[in-house]
Design an enzyme around this catalytic site. Structure first.
Site, PDB file in Angstrom:
ATOM      1  N   ASP A   1       0.856  -1.186   0.000  1.00  0.00           N
ATOM      2  CA  ASP A   1       0.000   0.000   0.000  1.00  0.00           C
ATOM      3  C   ASP A   1       0.891   1.235   0.000  1.00  0.00           C
ATOM      4  OD1 ASP A   1      -3.250   0.230   0.931  1.00  0.00           O
ATOM      5  OD2 ASP A   1      -2.036   2.063   0.913  1.00  0.00           O
TER       6      ASP A   1
ATOM      7  N   LYS B   1      -0.927   2.973   7.241  1.00  0.00           N
ATOM      8  CA  LYS B   1      -1.736   1.754   7.155  1.00  0.00           C
ATOM      9  C   LYS B   1      -0.839   0.511   7.179  1.00  0.00           C
ATOM     10  CE  LYS B   1      -5.447   2.164   4.439  1.00  0.00           C
ATOM     11  NZ  LYS B   1      -6.053   2.246   3.100  1.00  0.00           N
TER      12      LYS B   1
ATOM     13  N   ARG C   1     -19.005  -9.489   1.890  1.00  0.00           N
ATOM     14  CA  ARG C   1     -19.847  -8.552   2.640  1.00  0.00           C
ATOM     15  C   ARG C   1     -19.102  -8.088   3.875  1.00  0.00           C
ATOM     16  NH1 ARG C   1     -24.092 -12.731   4.288  1.00  0.00           N
ATOM     17  NH2 ARG C   1     -22.134 -13.869   4.289  1.00  0.00           N
TER      18      ARG C   1
ATOM     19  N   PHE D   1     -32.663  -9.996   1.822  1.00  0.00           N
ATOM     20  CA  PHE D   1     -32.622  -8.655   1.233  1.00  0.00           C
ATOM     21  C   PHE D   1     -34.005  -8.065   0.996  1.00  0.00           C
ATOM     22  CE2 PHE D   1     -28.430  -6.835   0.270  1.00  0.00           C
ATOM     23  CZ  PHE D   1     -27.701  -7.758   1.003  1.00  0.00           C
TER      24      PHE D   1
ATOM     25  N   CYS E   1     -20.132   0.170  -1.473  1.00  0.00           N
ATOM     26  CA  CYS E   1     -20.334  -0.611  -2.712  1.00  0.00           C
ATOM     27  C   CYS E   1     -21.645  -0.316  -3.421  1.00  0.00           C
ATOM     28  CB  CYS E   1     -20.247  -2.100  -2.399  1.00  0.00           C
ATOM     29  SG  CYS E   1     -18.587  -2.615  -1.989  1.00  0.00           S
TER      30      CYS E   1
ATOM     31  N   ARG F   1     -19.322   5.145   5.160  1.00  0.00           N
ATOM     32  CA  ARG F   1     -19.422   5.651   3.783  1.00  0.00           C
ATOM     33  C   ARG F   1     -20.873   5.565   3.305  1.00  0.00           C
ATOM     34  NH1 ARG F   1     -15.214   2.084   0.696  1.00  0.00           N
ATOM     35  NH2 ARG F   1     -15.860   0.652   2.327  1.00  0.00           N
TER      36      ARG F   1
HETATM   37  C1  UDX Z   1     -22.427  -5.566  -0.614  1.00  0.00           C
HETATM   38  C2  UDX Z   1     -22.690  -6.904  -1.305  1.00  0.00           C
HETATM   39  O1  UDX Z   1     -23.631  -7.649  -0.533  1.00  0.00           O
HETATM   40  C3  UDX Z   1     -21.385  -7.689  -1.464  1.00  0.00           C
HETATM   41  O2  UDX Z   1     -21.629  -8.894  -2.160  1.00  0.00           O
HETATM   42  C4  UDX Z   1     -20.412  -6.827  -2.230  1.00  0.00           C
HETATM   43  O3  UDX Z   1     -19.174  -7.495  -2.335  1.00  0.00           O
HETATM   44  C5  UDX Z   1     -20.211  -5.481  -1.559  1.00  0.00           C
HETATM   45  O4  UDX Z   1     -21.469  -4.841  -1.367  1.00  0.00           O
HETATM   46  P1  UDX Z   1     -21.979  -4.864   1.926  1.00  0.00           P
HETATM   47  O5  UDX Z   1     -21.739  -3.465   1.480  1.00  0.00           O
HETATM   48  O6  UDX Z   1     -21.050  -5.474   2.933  1.00  0.00           O
HETATM   49  O7  UDX Z   1     -21.944  -5.873   0.682  1.00  0.00           O
HETATM   50  O8  UDX Z   1     -23.418  -4.858   2.571  1.00  0.00           O
HETATM   51  P2  UDX Z   1     -24.783  -5.637   2.449  1.00  0.00           P
HETATM   52  O9  UDX Z   1     -24.898  -6.610   3.545  1.00  0.00           O
HETATM   53  O10 UDX Z   1     -24.997  -6.107   1.077  1.00  0.00           O
HETATM   54  O11 UDX Z   1     -25.773  -4.434   2.767  1.00  0.00           O
HETATM   55  C6  UDX Z   1     -25.761  -3.256   1.970  1.00  0.00           C
HETATM   56  C7  UDX Z   1     -26.743  -2.234   2.500  1.00  0.00           C
HETATM   57  O12 UDX Z   1     -28.064  -2.674   2.286  1.00  0.00           O
HETATM   58  C8  UDX Z   1     -26.621  -1.946   3.992  1.00  0.00           C
HETATM   59  O13 UDX Z   1     -26.719  -0.541   4.182  1.00  0.00           O
HETATM   60  C9  UDX Z   1     -27.813  -2.660   4.589  1.00  0.00           C
HETATM   61  O14 UDX Z   1     -28.279  -2.042   5.761  1.00  0.00           O
HETATM   62  C10 UDX Z   1     -28.842  -2.541   3.462  1.00  0.00           C
HETATM   63  N1  UDX Z   1     -29.855  -3.604   3.464  1.00  0.00           N
HETATM   64  C11 UDX Z   1     -29.498  -4.904   3.277  1.00  0.00           C
HETATM   65  C12 UDX Z   1     -31.200  -3.266   3.611  1.00  0.00           C
HETATM   66  O15 UDX Z   1     -31.558  -2.092   3.770  1.00  0.00           O
HETATM   67  N2  UDX Z   1     -32.135  -4.265   3.574  1.00  0.00           N
HETATM   68  C13 UDX Z   1     -31.800  -5.561   3.384  1.00  0.00           C
HETATM   69  O16 UDX Z   1     -32.722  -6.402   3.346  1.00  0.00           O
HETATM   70  C14 UDX Z   1     -30.441  -5.894   3.232  1.00  0.00           C
END
Ligand code: UDX
Length: 437
Positions: free
Chosen positions: A32, A37, A153, A251, A262, A332
């Protein structure tokens, strides 16, 4: 058979990946440009919170297989180089900023030994890998490039890296696939599905997956809006449709929507890329997905104004949660912190609590009030907002908290609290997408 790997970029993805690859027996050099870091990781300290990862990092450092450096030349002996740098949203556009990926390739190129493989893991607009392969043909013609998207995730990063539900590789040669099969041999042994694709498909798999997930969340949040208007209950609706195996129950948690590093930026970059490709209409729906998502935040603010007053300046609001999701200190594009900041900007006195994310939240919004105590957060409040569904908030005792508040009003922005319990303890309770009194 083990390999020597470099992992370029030791942020969230890279640090996780480096430790996990080391735990599979490979020799891993994490690189990095951020010295602080690198020093932190070398000491066995994680610069962010991720359950189980710091422990793994310490074990792998002690094994001697894992090292961190700022010096690209340290990777001269590596057979495979994984690019794990960020691709944030550009400042004045929906598109992704690819400068870190381009810099990573340029920095490692002079140190690539003949026959080595560069593997992109960062999330990039489709077509990027092809451009990088052309660049590599000039910078290091004896090397090859592949794409291997990451589906980790936050909160489950170690589990997702060591027991992924699939491995997707985009390659242009059998040799590149063979190298990656060697790297991932322990995961293939546990029967992880292996998908070989071309470069554009591998790049698209990642953004398509994230777009689908974002769509699912915004779909249920749109249903929440309709339920509120019609007097229905979105949580019951989600359970009922979720039993249909074609839909599935994951979800479909209605609330203040998705955030993080993401989903929001990936769908925006996808929209921007589709426009460049002349496929604007195909992804027009993602604009609605984004709007529904942002509207969920606004709906909470509207409810706050309805419950208190248009003018919020004399009210004290307690916010439970700053991270974009539980088990993370990441703020973020956090819906929770965005709502807190908007209420503060509207004149309310806002105090935020979060079990892990206060330091990061403070850096972003230093003018908000913060506390490490839920009790202090709630004391004398006119209204409490539950915005990140940490387990400890579900375990709160509404009867004990009741007397601390000026007025016991709770808005559950995550549909995670036991409404009946809070109501019978005497709270006025509002949940997004559910018939509310
Ligand atoms: C996501 C993808 O799931 C992962 O595969 C990818 O590699 C990176 O982006 P992550 O950012 O860790 O992962 O979070 P995730 O668990 O997917 O949740 C994303 C957002 O959606 C969160 O803010 C969460 O609170 C929200 N969420 C999730 C909802 O509002 N409702 C749901 O039912 C599920």
């Amino acid at each position: 058979m083990t390999s020597t790997l470099s992992v370029i970029g030791t942020g969230y993805l890279g640090a996780t990946y480096a430790a996990c690859m080391s735990s599979l027996g490979h020799t891993v050099i994490g690189i990095d440009t951020d010295r602080e870091k690198v020093d932190q990781l070398t000491r066995g300290e994680l610069p962010f919170f991720e359950p189980g990862l710091e422990n793994l990092l310490k074990i792998e450092l002690a094994s001697g297989r894992l090292t961190f450096t700022t010096n690209f030349a340290a990777a001269t002996d590596a057979d495979v180089h994984f690019i794990c740098v960020g691709t944030p949203q550009k400042e004045n556009s929906l598109a992704a900023d690819l400068s870190y990926v381009e810099d990573a390739l340029a920095s490692i190129a002079p140190h690539l030994k003949s026959g080595s493989l560069v593997v992109g893991k960062s999330t990039v607009p489709v077509g990027t890998a092809q451009k990088l392969i052309e660049r590599l043909a000039i910078l290091a013609p004896q090397s090859d490039l592949a794409w291997n998207p990451e589906f980790t995730r936050e909160g489950f990063a170690v589990e997702d890296s060591l027991r992924p539900d699939r491995i997707v590789i985009g390659v242009t040669s059998d040799r590149a696939e063979a190298i990656l099969r060697t790297v991932y041999a322990p995961l293939l042994d546990i029967k992880t599905p292996w998908i070989r694709a071309d470069l554009p498909t591998a790049e698209l798999v990642k953004v398509a997956a994230n777009s689908f997930l974002a769509t699912k969340i915004s779909f249920i949040n749109a249903m929440a809006e309709v339920c509120e208007a019609a007097g229905g209950d979105v949580t019951v609706l989600a359970t009922a449709i979720g039993y249909d195996a074609r839909i599935g129950n994951k979800f479909l948690k209605a609330g203040i929507g998705f955030g993080g590093g993401c989903l929001p930026k990936d769908i925006r970059a996808f929209i921007a890329r589709a426009e460049e490709l002349g496929a604007t209409q195909a992804l027009e729906f993602l604009r609605d997905i984004d709007s529904i998502n942002l509207r969920a935040r606004q709906r909470v603010i509207d409810v706050v104004r309805l419950q208190l007053s248009e003018d919020l300046s004399s009210y004290k609001i307690a916010v439970l949660g700053a991270a974009y999701k539980p088990d993370s200190d990441d703020v973020r594009d956090s819906p929770a912190l965005d709502i807190a900041a908007q209420l503060h900007a509207a004149g309310a006195s806002v105090t935020v609590h979060d079990p892990k994310a206060i330091a990061n939240a403070k850096k972003r919004f230093p003018s908000l009030g913060f506390t490490e105590s839920v009790t202090e957060c709630i004391t004398d409040s006119d209204l409490v907002l539950h915005l990140t569904e940490w387990r400890e908030y579900r375990d709160l005792d509404p009867e004990v908290l009741l007397s601390l508040t000026k007025t016991p009003r709770m808005i559950d922005g995550r549909n995670a609290l036991d409404r009946d319990r809070w109501v019978s303890a005497g709270w006025k309770f509002h949940a997004l997408g559910r018939a509310n009194s």
